[in-house]
Design a protein around this motif. Structure first.
Motif, mmCIF file in Angstrom:
data_model
loop_
_atom_site.group_PDB
_atom_site.id
_atom_site.type_symbol
_atom_site.label_atom_id
_atom_site.label_comp_id
_atom_site.label_asym_id
_atom_site.label_seq_id
_atom_site.Cartn_x
_atom_site.Cartn_y
_atom_site.Cartn_z
ATOM 1 N N PHE A 55 0.740 -1.235 -0.023
ATOM 2 C CA PHE A 55 0.387 0.160 -0.066
ATOM 3 C C PHE A 55 1.128 1.215 0.072
ATOM 4 C CE2 PHE A 55 -2.242 -3.225 2.296
ATOM 5 C CZ PHE A 55 -3.446 -3.266 1.832
ATOM 6 N N ASP A 74 -5.007 -0.286 2.886
ATOM 7 C CA ASP A 74 -4.689 -0.804 4.299
ATOM 8 C C ASP A 74 -5.855 -0.862 5.952
ATOM 9 O OD1 ASP A 74 -2.561 -2.235 5.148
ATOM 10 O OD2 ASP A 74 -1.485 -0.959 6.413
ATOM 11 N N HIS A 90 -8.158 -3.759 4.945
ATOM 12 C CA HIS A 90 -7.723 -3.947 4.643
ATOM 13 C C HIS A 90 -8.256 -5.180 6.340
ATOM 14 C CE1 HIS A 90 -4.977 -7.314 2.815
ATOM 15 N NE2 HIS A 90 -4.402 -7.078 3.906
#
Length: 140
Positions: free
Chosen positions: A67, A109, A112
């Motif tokens: 990322f 992120d 995620h």
């Protein structure tokens, strides 16, 4: 609700992005470097991707996903420049690497990690790994 056990983390993250209307996906067209990615699917003028998050997945090892923030976009070269170099030693963007570009204010992120937390919280509560077929009919 459909079962999600057959989906990868990447598929779940992209599904969240598509539902938010905050994601653009594509494939690298040509070899870049650890700080650049080239794709013919980029649209817009210079600097139109500046400040957005990008997720780069290595075509040879799908576990290598990083990322980064885009620091510059050059429209004439179809090239984004990353604020920080990709860290994996084998990582230099090549033709076929996939990417996701996320609109602000979404941080991929964090999404995620939210998905990972949801999976941990749901395991044992909504997913029963023991299959009981005593109540299944055979159609007769």
């Amino acid at each position: 609700m459909p079962a999600i056990q057959g989906r990868t983390l990447k598929q779940l993250r992209q599904a969240v992005g598509f539902n938010l209307g905050a994601i653009h996906t594509g494939t690298a067209y040509d070899a870049g470097s650890t700080t650049t990615l080239i794709s013919l699917t980029f649209v817009g003028g210079d600097d139109s991707y500046n400040g957005k998050w990008i997720v780069v997945a290595d075509t040879t090892n799908s576990d290598n996903t990083e990322f980064r923030i885009i620091s510059d976009y050059t429209a004439s070269a179809y090239r984004v420049t990353l604020q920080q170099a990709l860290t994996a030693s084998s990582f230099g963007t090549v033709s076929g690497d996939t990417y996701e570009i996320w609109d602000e204010p979404y941080i991929p992120d964090a999404i995620h990690e939210f998905i990972n937390q949801a999976i941990v919280e749901a395991t044992g509560k909504v997913y029963d790994p023991i299959e009981n077929i005593s109540l299944h009919g055979d159609g007769r």
